[in-house]
Write a protein that holds these residues in place. Structure first.
Motif: not given
Length: 641
Positions: A383, A411-412, A414, A469-470
């Motif tokens: 984050k 929260h996706k 990465g 990153d997701d």
């Protein structure tokens, strides 16, 4: 006539109670020699057990096992306990098929209450046992031995919180404080214990009080005992014990964990107290074996077969492991990308992060035995704009599943998770086989999981993973030696959907899909089928999850599809492919080969694979039977038209 050693006279804990202090010290020396000789021949957890010889003798001299349950946290420090409880004769078969387990095992002995081999669980087990014993009105005391970094695990503190709320619980918690898990234990808790273990003001002052008060006429020993009973107040001034006293649990120590007399005295007092007591013992991992004591990396925490005199490995490594490949890839990645950070849960060197730590000391985080925290902390770093790479043993991902699901994937975040020791590991038994992860990760929305077949594909997967990153990316690999590079002859698709064709057979109606370490097995199966006149094509989808449209489309063109995975069949990628094909109306018959839903007994990897039918010979024979039966059925249908 040969003189029988003291060790030969010990068949149960009762045999210790008649021994003098000098005899117990002699027995400790004999046990150390026995351990070094036996474990050097079989491999196992040598360092932790060399460190608890006197402590285990004192436990069994004071407490009455099995009436008084003794629970060892993680369990790899229970070898001395096994020796004392009549199992010395089984050490030639330690961690082998049909032999002595490397952990406590209730099937072996009534003295083993729990088959525990994951860290930080002993206090919860002990608290539950003690509550049950109290409710049944039985006169017994429960003993929990926790150490090797297990107090860095949050579950241990959940248990301590509940233990503190039961002041009549007959429970003795022995903290085996050797300052290490695999490597030196990290974190604020470890630093606090280190402060206690090096502050001698309390013990010196108490010794002075003892010498002075016991000389007084009429008062003597009773007065000393009274003062000793109020030692918490003394400690608050001389060596603050806030870590435990604030919980409201009686504390004694730190004690020299190699002084049998001191240990037995403190343990006897704890036993008589009638409520929860923490006994803090300072021990030295690897004690008595110079090679172990001088090994600063892990003090011979876990070893293969070694020379019992020098500690040198008996078989030199002639081929790199997957962990070696990860170590190299992470350093190269760290040089290219400043946003990559590494996280480990008390296994810096075992997961191959030692070199990364040396190269980038500000970008390595060892969180202790706290896999749940590792995942959420990684999500927080993601984050903040970093790309964390978390390395765990595959079996320990189980402990952090909720965090992967609800804190990282939801929260996706990465983050990349490297799963070392994936699949069948063998000798450490059912708790250490990394056989659950693909089934678990398969139900996590958005997760991407790679099972590389060789070093080249491992590096490719890692490079791609840190660009995501997701979503959570996972890379799993075996503890075995790295296979030679396995090149494709063609491929279909790109990125997540890429499927490499490793063997193409003209007119083949059988497709063999191999995942990770089983790609080599898949190629062997195809060779065997070919020898029997059955042509087979072999493919490897580097990214096993999600099951790609490219793999599904390719598989739908074959009559029979075999899937081979070093993971549970239930919920595995083979079953997922079968479901995808069924949804699309494909006629292909899918045979899924993997690990059965069972707790597998210890043995070498090859022995376990043979036992569960996952060798190339067994798989090809079963597949051949299906193919031939289908061919006969088709011929019968044609002849009756």
């Amino acid at each position: 006539m040969a003189i029988m050693s003291l060790l030969e006279s010990i068949s149960s804990p009762r045999d210790l109670r008649a021994l003098s202090r000098r005899q117990l010290e002699q027995l400790a020396d004999e046990i150390r020699s026995f351990l070094i000789t036996k474990v050097s021949r079989t491999g196992g957890h040598l360092g932790p057990n060399l460190g608890v010889v006197e402590l285990t003798l004192a436990i069994h001299k004071v407490f009455n096992s099995p009436t008084d349950p003794v629970i060892f946290d993680t369990g790899h420090q229970s070898y001395v306990h096994k020796i004392i409880t009549g199992r010395a004769g089984g050490f030639d078969s330690l961690r082998q098929k049909g032999g002595l387990s490397g952990y406590p095992e209730p099937a072996e002995s009534e003295h083993d209450w729990v088959a525990n081999s994951h860290a930080s669980t002993s206090l919860s087990w002990a608290e539950g046992l003690a509550k049950g014993i109290r409710l049944r009105g039985e006169d017994r005391t429960v003993v929990a031995v926790i150490g090797d970094g297990a107090l860095t695990g949050g579950m241990a503190w959940e248990a301590l919180n509940n233990i503190a709320d039961n002041d009549d619980l007959r429970l003795v918690v022995i903290v085996n404080d050797n300052g290490r898990s695999y490597t030196p234990t990290v974190g604020g808790l470890a630093n606090h214990l280190a402060g206690l273990r090096t502050d001698h003001r309390y013990e010196k002052t108490l010794s002075l009080i003892k010498r002075t008060v016991t000389r007084l006429p009429l008062i003597g020993r009773p007065a000393y005992d009274l003062l000793h009973g109020f030692k918490t107040g003394v400690k608050d001034v001389l060596a603050p014990q806030s870590m435990f006293s604030d919980l409201g649990i009686k504390y004694t120590g730190p004690i020299d964990g190699h002084d049998i007399t001191a240990l037995t005295n403190h343990l006897e007092q704890a036993r008589q107290y009638g409520g929860p007591v923490i006994v803090h013992c300072v021990t030295r991992k690897g004690r008595g074996f110079q090679a172990a004591e001088e090994n600063e990396e892990d003090r011979f925490h876990a070893i293969g077969k070694i020379n019992e005199f020098t500690g040198e490995p008996l078989s030199a490594s002639v081929q790199a492991t997957w962990t070696d490949a990860v170590a190299e890839a992470m350093v190269q990645l760290g040089q290219r990308r400043q946003d990559v950070v590494a996280i480990t849960a008390a296994m810096l060197n075992p997961v191959g992060f030692g070199r990364f730590a040396a190269a980038f000391p500000d970008r390595i985080f060892d969180v202790g035995i706290a896999e749940q925290h590792a995942i959420v902390s990684a999500a927080g770093m993601a984050k903040a704009g970093l790309h964390p790479v978390v390395a765990l043993y595959a079996t320990f991902l189980n402990r952090a599943f909720d965090q992967v699901l609800m804190d990282a994937a939801l929260h996706k975040a990465g983050i990349t998770i490297l799963l070392d020791r994936a699949g069948i590991t063998g000798s450490d038994g059912p708790s250490h086989n990394g056989m659950w992860d693909m089934s678990l990760m398969g139900i996590v929305p958005g997760v991407q999981l790679a099972a590389p077949r060789d070093q080249t594909r491992l590096v490719e997967a890692l490079d791609r993973a840190v660009d995501v990153d997701d979503a959570v990316t996972v890379i799993r690999y075996s503890k075995e030696r790295l296979p030679d590079e396995i090149n494709e002859v063609a491929h279909v698709g790109e990125g997540l959907g890429r499927v490499d064709v490793l063997r193409r057979a003209e007119g083949a109606r059988v497709l063999v899909v191999g995942f990770g370490q089983f790609v080599g097995t898949a190629l062997s199966v195809a060779e065997r089928l070919n020898d029997q006149g059955v042509a087979a094509t072999v493919v490897d989808p580097l990214w096993a999850l999600p099951v790609s449209a490219e793999l599904t489309s390719m598989a739908s063109d074959f009559d029979v599809v075999l899937t081979l995975e070093d993971n549970l069949v239930e919920g595995g990628v083979g079953q997922r492919l079968r479901a995808r094909l069924a949804d699309e109306g494909a006629a292909a018959k899918v045979l899924t080969f993997g690990i059965p839903q069972a707790f597998l007994a210890p043995g070498s990897r090859d022995e376990v694979l043979e036992e569960i039918g996952l060798t190339a010979a067994q798989v090809s024979l079963q597949a051949l039977g299906v193919v031939l039966n289908d061919a006969e059925a088709e011929q019968h249908t044609e002849s009756t038209r």
